[in-house]
Design a protein around this motif. Structure first.
Motif, PDB file in Angstrom:
ATOM      1  N   LEU A  33      -4.057  34.306  80.563  1.00  0.00           N
ATOM      2  CA  LEU A  33      -4.285  33.673  79.264  1.00  0.00           C
ATOM      3  C   LEU A  33      -5.713  33.150  79.120  1.00  0.00           C
ATOM      4  CD1 LEU A  33      -0.927  31.719  78.750  1.00  0.00           C
ATOM      5  CD2 LEU A  33      -1.752  33.672  77.423  1.00  0.00           C
TER       6      LEU A  33
ATOM      7  N   LYS B  39      -4.237  28.133  74.804  1.00  0.00           N
ATOM      8  CA  LYS B  39      -2.898  28.199  75.388  1.00  0.00           C
ATOM      9  C   LYS B  39      -2.965  27.995  76.899  1.00  0.00           C
ATOM     10  CE  LYS B  39       1.555  29.078  75.251  1.00  0.00           C
ATOM     11  NZ  LYS B  39       2.502  28.159  74.608  1.00  0.00           N
TER      12      LYS B  39
ATOM     13  N   LEU C 107      -1.102  25.098  79.110  1.00  0.00           N
ATOM     14  CA  LEU C 107      -0.261  25.409  80.262  1.00  0.00           C
ATOM     15  C   LEU C 107      -0.754  24.715  81.526  1.00  0.00           C
ATOM     16  CD1 LEU C 107       0.602  29.179  79.750  1.00  0.00           C
ATOM     17  CD2 LEU C 107       2.042  27.186  79.351  1.00  0.00           C
TER      18      LEU C 107
ATOM     19  N   SER D 108       7.994  25.420  79.429  1.00  0.00           N
ATOM     20  CA  SER D 108       6.738  25.884  78.811  1.00  0.00           C
ATOM     21  C   SER D 108       6.078  26.967  79.656  1.00  0.00           C
ATOM     22  CB  SER D 108       5.771  24.712  78.626  1.00  0.00           C
ATOM     23  OG  SER D 108       6.319  23.742  77.766  1.00  0.00           O
TER      24      SER D 108
ATOM     25  N   ALA E   8       5.846  30.979  78.585  1.00  0.00           N
ATOM     26  CA  ALA E   8       4.525  31.621  78.496  1.00  0.00           C
ATOM     27  C   ALA E   8       4.508  32.933  79.261  1.00  0.00           C
ATOM     28  CB  ALA E   8       3.456  30.679  79.032  1.00  0.00           C
TER      29      ALA E   8
END
Length: 595
Positions: free
Chosen positions: A401, A408, A412, A446, A450
């Motif tokens: 990412l 994002k 994370l 989370s 992801a």
């Protein structure tokens, strides 16, 4: 005969009054209670020998079959004799004290009778000595506290009196005078001595029963105090627990003040002198230091021995006992009195009993602490079994990412920090608020979403009033992780995995429910899941086993762990925890022996 019977009844009444007065003396009660060392035997010889002398002096003179009403006999004419209760005291001395006491009392009473004179003096002296020896030999196996004892003593007394009558007839001269005397005195002396023996033994048994009742009351009081103080001594020797314990002891004893110390300082002082005997001060008296060094009870019978520097201190006497754990003195218990006369044997025995009970309670508290620390270590080991490779998967996802969605990736990273911060906090704490555990769950979800977008849906249904309720860490997060990793592991399954977490109160319990719509658990494994690790294609069940194990260690039977599942229809796990749990807490662990 009737006149003689009445006069002798008066004489034995005088002796019984003396016996009753003696029974009020603690020293006499002590020797009656089968505590017969040489000192006690000599005292018994003196007591019952004196009874014989008094019986001789208060005897009734008989001359030619006629009864004299003289009150005190100091000299008996050659042709006269005495009717008295001499044998009663000698026999009782032998029965209570054994051969030595019987012999000694018989010698004293018999010698005194011979000294008074009369034609039966020698026969009476010999019969008295013989009665003492025989009664003493019988007394070696005589059980004073048996219910039949008074009547057995009466029988022995009657036999000894009959023996005396026989010796008088055989040995006294002239024979005709001896025979006439026996005809006059035999029945009254046998009846009165038997009656006196019965009353005396009843008084002795009353003494013993009173002593037993006193001991029973002391034991009951000591056990009651121990029961009341147990919850506090379980916390160890600290200022709070000792203050509560001291207040309880003060209420149930005759002491004017109670003080408890550890090896270095006063932890509590309640009662008289509390204005200057302050808790948390260093030990000031040499008496307390001596008890700590010697490990035995010591007493102070004056203010100087207590060594209080305060001029107006009301404390005048003290009993100081060691508190010991596994043979090592860890503190003292002190009972103070404003009057030395209040520090009697009863209070000392009660204090000794309390000291032993309190020492036992402290040993149990230490054992309980060690057990708790062991359980803590086991729980930490179980908590450490959380899957560490999750970290690598999360880092790989964030790494990807960083090139496509830096914001994002930043979010994370924050969630990853929350996740591992929760891991560290959980490893240090036994219980955490539910909302902290939910943060752990959300951080995990989370990171998983992801990595696998649109594959999992996590629903939270949390009753607001439960968010501050304390629960063991790693209770919900491993269940959610378990569902994600195993419930939806089939590659051909295109359904969105749904996991629902619910928390609500029911009666006096917190109910935690984790439910998924995954593949479920085979019926053959369902009974084993949570109770032990299993070997299956879907996993080992370690997470469920760890959670159940921790709950059992912390709550025991007050908690419940249930697994409901059906192949192809999902799994539901229900955990019930008590809302009010009796925790010792870290403060107790740190302060067990801290003042």
């Amino acid at each position: 005969m009737t006149t003689l019977l009445i006069l002798m009844l008066e004489r034995v009444g005088i002796l019984l009054i003396v016996v009753f007065l003696l029974s009020r003396m603690r020293s006499f009660r002590k020797i009656i209670d089968n505590e017969h060392g040489m000192k006690e035997r000599l005292l018994l010889i003196a007591v019952f020998g004196t009874f014989g002398i008094l019986s001789n002096y208060t005897g009734i003179e008989i001359r030619g079959g006629e009864v004299s009403t003289q009150v005190w006999q100091t000299d008996v004419a050659f042709d006269s004799a005495l009717a008295n209760t001499r044998v009663l005291g000698v026999v009782l001395g032998g029965l209570l004290g054994g051969p030595l006491v019987g012999l000694g009392a018989g010698l004293i009473a018999g010698a005194h009778r011979m000294a008074l004179g009369g034609f039966t003096a020698a026969a009476c002296g010999v019969s008295t000595l013989l009665a003492g020896i025989v009664a003493g030999l019988i007394g070696k196996r005589f059980q004073v506290n048996d219910k039949h004892t008074p009547w057995r003593a009466v029988a022995i007394g009657i036999v000894m009196e009959c023996t005396q009558m026989g010796i008088i007839v055989l040995a006294a001269r002239p024979y005709e005078a001896a025979l006439t005397l026996v005809k006059v005195i035999a029945v009254p002396m046998i009846l009165i001595n038997g009656f006196g023996t019965l009353l005396f033994m009843l008084i002795v048994q009353s003494i013993l029963q009173e002593e037993e009742r006193t001991r029973a009351l002391q034991t009951h009081k000591a056990l009651y105090i121990a029961d009341q103080t147990l919850p506090f001594f379980r916390q160890g020797l600290n200022a709070h627990s000792c203050r509560e314990v001291a207040a309880i002891i003060l209420k149930w004893t005759n002491a004017a003040a109670i003080s408890i110390t550890n090896r270095h300082q006063v932890l509590a002082h309640v009662g008289a002198g509390a204005d200057h005997h302050m808790p948390m001060q260093r030990l000031a008296t040499q008496l307390t230091k001596n008890v700590l060094e010697q490990g035995r009870l010591l007493k102070a019978r004056s203010r100087d021995e207590i060594q209080c520097a305060h001029e107006s201190c009301a404390l005048q006497a003290a009993i100081v006992l060691p508190l010991q754990v596994h043979g090592k003195t860890v503190g003292t218990l002190k009972l103070y009195f404003t009057n030395p006369g209040q520090m009697d044997q009863v209070e000392q025995e009660l204090a000794e009993g309390l000291g032993k009970l309190f020492s036992t309670q402290l040993e149990l508290a230490e054992a309980e602490l060690q057990s708790k620390l062991l359980k803590d270590a086991e729980i930490k080991a179980l908590q450490a079994q959380v899957h560490p490779h999750f970290l690598f998967n999360a880092i790989n996802t964030i790494s990807v990412l960083c090139r496509t969605d830096s914001e994002k990736a930043r979010e994370l990273l924050l969630q990853l920090s929350v996740f591992f911060r929760s891991n560290l906090q959980g490893a240090r704490q036994m219980l955490i608020p539910l909302h902290k555990e939910l943060e752990h769950v959300e951080a995990y979800v989370s990171l998983v979403q992801a990595r696998f977008p649109d594959k999992y849906e996590i629903r939270m249904d949390i009753e607001p009033s439960t968010e501050k309720v304390l629960i063991p860490p790693f209770t919900l997060q491993p269940l959610v992780e378990n569902a994600v990793r195993h419930a939806f592991s089939k590659p051909k399954d295109k359904r969105i995995g749904q996991v629902t977490v619910r928390a609500f109160k029911q009666d006096d319990q917190m109910v935690l429910v984790t439910e998924d719509n995954g593949s479920g658990i085979d019926r053959g494994l369902l009974d084993l899941v949570g109770k032990q690790t299993v070997d299956s294609a879907e996993g080992t069940g370690t997470a469920l086993y760890n959670i159940r194990k921790r709950i059992e260690e912390i709550y025991g039977e007050a908690a419940c762990f249930q697994v409901e599942s059906e192949r192809g229809a999902g799994t539901k796990i229900v955990i019930r925890l008590p809302l009010h749990h009796n925790q010792w807490g870290d403060q107790h662990v740190e302060g067990l022996y801290r003042g």
